[in-house]
Design a protein around this motif. Sequence first.
Motif, PDB file in Angstrom:
ATOM      1  N   ALA A  95       0.842  -1.199   0.000  1.00  0.00           N
ATOM      2  CA  ALA A  95       0.000   0.000   0.000  1.00  0.00           C
ATOM      3  C   ALA A  95       0.875   1.245   0.000  1.00  0.00           C
ATOM      4  CB  ALA A  95      -0.928   0.013   1.201  1.00  0.00           C
ATOM      5  N   LYS A  96       0.433   2.242  -0.739  1.00  0.00           N
ATOM      6  CA  LYS A  96       1.099   3.539  -0.757  1.00  0.00           C
ATOM      7  C   LYS A  96       0.239   4.541  -0.002  1.00  0.00           C
ATOM      8  CE  LYS A  96       3.460   2.904  -5.203  1.00  0.00           C
ATOM      9  NZ  LYS A  96       3.664   3.446  -6.570  1.00  0.00           N
ATOM     10  N   VAL A  97       0.863   5.599   0.521  1.00  0.00           N
ATOM     11  CA  VAL A  97       0.122   6.636   1.230  1.00  0.00           C
ATOM     12  C   VAL A  97       0.635   7.994   0.767  1.00  0.00           C
ATOM     13  CG1 VAL A  97       1.697   6.589   3.214  1.00  0.00           C
ATOM     14  CG2 VAL A  97      -0.629   7.486   3.492  1.00  0.00           C
ATOM     15  N   SER A  98      -0.295   8.907   0.520  1.00  0.00           N
ATOM     16  CA  SER A  98       0.061  10.240   0.029  1.00  0.00           C
ATOM     17  C   SER A  98       0.376  11.184   1.182  1.00  0.00           C
ATOM     18  CB  SER A  98      -1.089  10.803  -0.804  1.00  0.00           C
ATOM     19  OG  SER A  98      -2.196  11.128   0.032  1.00  0.00           O
ATOM     20  N   SER A  99       0.766  12.411   0.845  1.00  0.00           N
ATOM     21  CA  SER A  99       1.089  13.416   1.857  1.00  0.00           C
ATOM     22  C   SER A  99      -0.140  13.879   2.624  1.00  0.00           C
ATOM     23  CB  SER A  99       1.764  14.621   1.193  1.00  0.00           C
ATOM     24  OG  SER A  99       0.888  15.192   0.221  1.00  0.00           O
ATOM     25  N   THR A 100      -1.328  13.552   2.111  1.00  0.00           N
ATOM     26  CA  THR A 100      -2.564  13.924   2.804  1.00  0.00           C
ATOM     27  C   THR A 100      -3.186  12.743   3.553  1.00  0.00           C
ATOM     28  OG1 THR A 100      -3.873  13.488   0.811  1.00  0.00           O
ATOM     29  CG2 THR A 100      -3.064  15.738   1.137  1.00  0.00           C
ATOM     30  N   GLY A 101      -2.526  11.562   3.514  1.00  0.00           N
ATOM     31  CA  GLY A 101      -3.033  10.398   4.231  1.00  0.00           C
ATOM     32  C   GLY A 101      -3.937   9.507   3.417  1.00  0.00           C
TER      33      GLY A 101
END
Length: 404
Positions: free
Chosen positions: A159-165
């Motif tokens: 899973a990847k996660v962005s800077s905004t969650g």
Amino acid sequence: MMRRRMMTGLMAFALACSLSMPTQAVQAAGYETMILAESTDSTGQTEGSEQTDSTEQTSGGSDSTVSRNEEKDPTDPSEQKDPTEATTEEGNPTDSSTEDTDPTEPTTEEEPVIVPIAPTWSGKTSYTVKYAKNRKFTLNIKTDSDGKLSYKSSNTAIAKVSSTGQVTIKSTGSCTFTVKVAETEHYKAATKKIKLTVWKRTKALSFSASYRKSSYYKKMTKLKLTGTTAANMLKIARSQVGYHESSSASNLTGSSKGKKNYTEFGRFYGLNGEPWCAMFVNWVARVNDVPLTVIPKECAVRYYWNDFQQMKRTHTWSSIRTGAYQPQKGDIIFYSYSYKADTHHIGYVEKVTYTGSNVRIKVVEGNKDNAVRRITMKVSRTNKKGYVKSRKIYITGVASPAYQ
């Protein structure tokens, strides 16, 4: 006569004053005496009772003055008054410690020291999500700090996660998100861990009606595949341990004790009634939805060995016994019934342990004694041929599929 007596009295007075008065005072007294004498002469006054009384009073006054000066000597230090001593309105000395503060003088107040505190977290700290390729959701994690939040995934293959969650699912398995909040004037920096588990069911293949009635089908379909691809492969393989081949194509429940190679695995491949160890390897891969580029679809052991050799993903027994390559979970093991002969049997590696001079290998294999079996073998590392005495078989090597 009277004049002489006055002069004598004045001189006596001057002498008395000189004993108790400063020089300037004595000089002043003498000067006044001379003035008085001259004034008397100029008036022409002579003897008279009134003058006598006045003179006697003056003489008496001089005596009185001398007496007072003797009582209090101004030159005596004990009688002198400290000019620096402050007095109150009542004449009493004031206490220097009670000096009034000037109200107009500005006062400096110390600014309060701000000590940052640890922030408080709220929200979910673990997620269990069913797999769907590129599925998205947002982490529900908050803090009372005014610091900026940052996010990081421990395994971007899952899973990847962005800077905004925002999370994007990539595969099954488990990973951890690290959420950090930056330090501010009022709050300390802090870190929070969030666990993610992505699971899936086994792929719905075209299963036979007979197999759907079996306990092995129920075990397989109830599995929650939450691990890596290799771990999921082993879960599926273990769910079929005990499945036995049948003597009839109509009975594929796995509960028959037949000996004619009829199995659900052979039926799925399209070659039922034939030796099925390779077809079991294929069936497990397909149920786990492994791409054909990782584990091809084959029905014969030697085809699989050739496929992995072309992929340059094979490791011989020689590299295994020396430790140059240590087999991993999910690897595929190959055997031969004769030394340096073609490969004849195949299975999945569950665990490999190096203990001193031995190698312990645990495997899950199809068509071992007509069934799916879980076996543990011990082979000496000095055994250059890889011969397994308990099974009368040689270990050719292993293949390591390129699992995601």
